[in-house]
Design a protein around this motif. Structure first.
Motif, PDB file in Angstrom:
ATOM      1  N   PRO A 104      14.573 -21.080  27.194  1.00 51.92           N
ATOM      2  CA  PRO A 104      15.891 -20.851  27.820  1.00 51.92           C
ATOM      3  C   PRO A 104      16.957 -20.366  26.830  1.00 51.92           C
ATOM      4  N   MET A 105      16.926 -20.878  25.596  1.00 56.80           N
ATOM      5  CA  MET A 105      17.919 -20.443  24.603  1.00 56.80           C
ATOM      6  C   MET A 105      17.618 -19.018  24.123  1.00 56.80           C
ATOM      7  N   SER A 114       9.710 -27.260  29.383  1.00 56.44           N
ATOM      8  CA  SER A 114       9.839 -26.115  28.469  1.00 56.44           C
ATOM      9  C   SER A 114       9.151 -26.488  27.168  1.00 56.44           C
ATOM     10  N   ASN A 132      14.332 -28.925  33.823  1.00 58.18           N
ATOM     11  CA  ASN A 132      15.640 -28.298  33.596  1.00 58.18           C
ATOM     12  C   ASN A 132      15.882 -27.180  34.604  1.00 58.18           C
ATOM     13  N   HIS A 184      21.892 -27.945  21.665  1.00 56.20           N
ATOM     14  CA  HIS A 184      21.859 -26.476  21.630  1.00 56.20           C
ATOM     15  C   HIS A 184      23.059 -25.870  22.361  1.00 56.20           C
ATOM     16  N   PHE A 185      23.510 -26.536  23.420  1.00 55.82           N
ATOM     17  CA  PHE A 185      24.605 -25.985  24.230  1.00 55.82           C
ATOM     18  C   PHE A 185      25.914 -25.927  23.450  1.00 55.82           C
ATOM     19  N   CYS A 244      22.027 -31.189  25.834  1.00 55.50           N
ATOM     20  CA  CYS A 244      21.281 -31.062  24.591  1.00 55.50           C
ATOM     21  C   CYS A 244      22.148 -30.308  23.574  1.00 55.50           C
ATOM     22  N   TYR A 299      17.529 -24.440  34.597  1.00 55.81           N
ATOM     23  CA  TYR A 299      17.452 -23.044  34.144  1.00 55.81           C
ATOM     24  C   TYR A 299      16.025 -22.589  33.905  1.00 55.81           C
ATOM     25  N   GLU A 342       8.596 -26.591  23.412  1.00 61.66           N
ATOM     26  CA  GLU A 342       9.606 -26.654  22.349  1.00 61.66           C
ATOM     27  C   GLU A 342      10.902 -27.316  22.794  1.00 61.66           C
ATOM     28  N   CYS A 343      10.890 -28.017  23.924  1.00 61.75           N
ATOM     29  CA  CYS A 343      12.095 -28.743  24.344  1.00 61.75           C
ATOM     30  C   CYS A 343      11.976 -30.186  23.864  1.00 61.75           C
ATOM     31  N   GLY A 344      12.879 -30.574  22.955  1.00 62.87           N
ATOM     32  CA  GLY A 344      12.850 -31.939  22.428  1.00 62.87           C
ATOM     33  C   GLY A 344      12.983 -32.983  23.536  1.00 62.87           C
ATOM     34  N   PRO A 345      14.073 -32.913  24.340  1.00 65.49           N
ATOM     35  CA  PRO A 345      14.236 -33.917  25.403  1.00 65.49           C
ATOM     36  C   PRO A 345      13.017 -34.009  26.326  1.00 65.49           C
ATOM     37  N   CYS A 367      13.793 -23.112  22.155  1.00 68.43           N
ATOM     38  CA  CYS A 367      13.116 -23.115  23.452  1.00 68.43           C
ATOM     39  C   CYS A 367      13.313 -21.765  24.163  1.00 68.43           C
TER      40      CYS A 367
END
Ligand code: SF4
Length: 329
Positions: free
Chosen positions: A56-57, A268, A193, A91-92, A89, A195, A270-273, A54
């Motif tokens: 943000p990452m 976002s 989200n 990713h964190f 999530c 961010y 590509e954000c799964g959640p 995503c």
């Protein structure tokens, strides 16, 4: 010599910056925050990033690169859970490892493990984060207590009606100037989200754009936790993600509130959640005709013009709905 700790202006900075900064400063460190996101920061990060993720990452990479030669340590906590029975999530949790694997020359990463689960933030994780600066556990704990106080004040400021971005400015001792509220103001709630919403680059400055269109902004952080919890408890499906709970709980609260004219869910790409939660919020908005609703899916390709057109159309629709209500009453 003062030890410099770098905090990327990305991800959980928008939630925990006052807590982290107070903690490290109390222990004698100097905190260095990366500059606000720009296209250049984004592109620098993208060069190092491999694979799909995503926005943000991807952004955190750029921020980390700009900090790398300015600091002795980077603070990238391994965040698994920050509250009971909910998780961030995945990713964190993997972020410190991904950064190290793709950029082996980075300064040492302070990757304190935060996994609250059932026990609250443990003394172990707090000591883990602070021991490089002071070996005395009592001093570290004292710094954490101070940090908690600063954090509570930050949360209170937001509940009083300013955005987290502005509460961060206030924490930094900068003046926060809010636009004058217009008489005919539109009350618009933003969920998603943090961010993505509060990074002006990611959200294409949506808060300022809406304010120019006459909106007062409401966010999920302005709602007490108990209300969020209560709203998500009534759902048949359980939501396991902390920000997902906030998004859905706040969306439900605002959609049912008489005060709110419109709700925008910022997603976002590509954000799964987000892709799963969207169904729940869409469904609630369909059944609830009180507030106008729209989703904005955002990624690095989202254009400024497209967003402006959508926001114009959304605010116009709210005004028309209002006039209709006046006509028929
Ligand atoms: S919750 Fe979504 S936007 Fe946030 S880090 Fe995970 S995939 Fe990315």
């Amino acid at each position: 010599v003062t030890i410099r700790v770098g905090i990327p202006r990305a991800l959980l900075y928008y939630r925990f910056y006052p807590l982290w900064t107070t903690f490290f400063t109390e222990l004698g460190a100097e905190v260095v925050v990366s500059e606000p996101t720009t296209q250049e920061i984004f592109e620098r990060g993208l060069k190092k990033f491999v694979g799909d993720t995503c926005l943000p990452m991807k952004l955190v990479f750029g921020h980390v690169i700009t900090l790398a030669d300015k600091v002795d340590y980077l603070f990238i906590p391994r965040m698994v859970s920050i509250e009971k029975d909910a998780y961030l999530c995945p990713h964190f949790a993997g972020l410190p490892d991904v950064l190290r694997a793709l950029m082996p020359d980075l300064p040492p990463i302070l990757d304190t493990h935060f996994n609250v689960r059932k026990k609250g933030v443990t003394m172990k994780s707090i000591y883990e984060a602070g021991k490089r600066f002071n070996k005395n556990p009592a001093r570290v704990y004292h710094a954490y207590q101070k940090a908690q106080k600063a954090y509570q004040k930050f949360l209170e400021r937001i509940r009083d009606g300013i955005t987290p971005q502005e509460a961060i400015q206030a924490f930094d001792g900068k003046e926060v100037s809010l636009p004058k509220e217009r008489k005919e103001r539109l009350n618009i709630a933003l969920v998603g989200n943090p961010y993505t919403i509060y990074d002006p680059f990611s959200s294409l400055n949506i808060i300022q754009k809406l304010r120019k269109l006459g909106a007062k902004i409401y966010t999920s952080e302005m709602i007490p936790d108990e209300i969020i919890e209560e709203r998500v408890r009534s759902l048949s499906k359980r939501i396991y993600w902390t920000f997902g709970k906030e998004t859905v709980g706040a969306a439900f609260h605002y959609l049912d509130s008489k005060e709110i004219d419109g709700l925008i869910y910022i997603i976002s790409f590509e954000c799964g959640p987000d892709s799963l939660l969207k169904e729940i919020v869409d469904d609630k908005a369909r059944k609830n005709k009180k507030a106008a609703y729209m989703t904005l899916v955002i990624d690095e390709h989202t254009g400024e013009t497209g967003i402006n057109t959508r926001l114009d159309a959304f605010t116009e629709m709210i005004k028309r709905r209002r006039n209709k209500k006046v006509d028929t009453s």
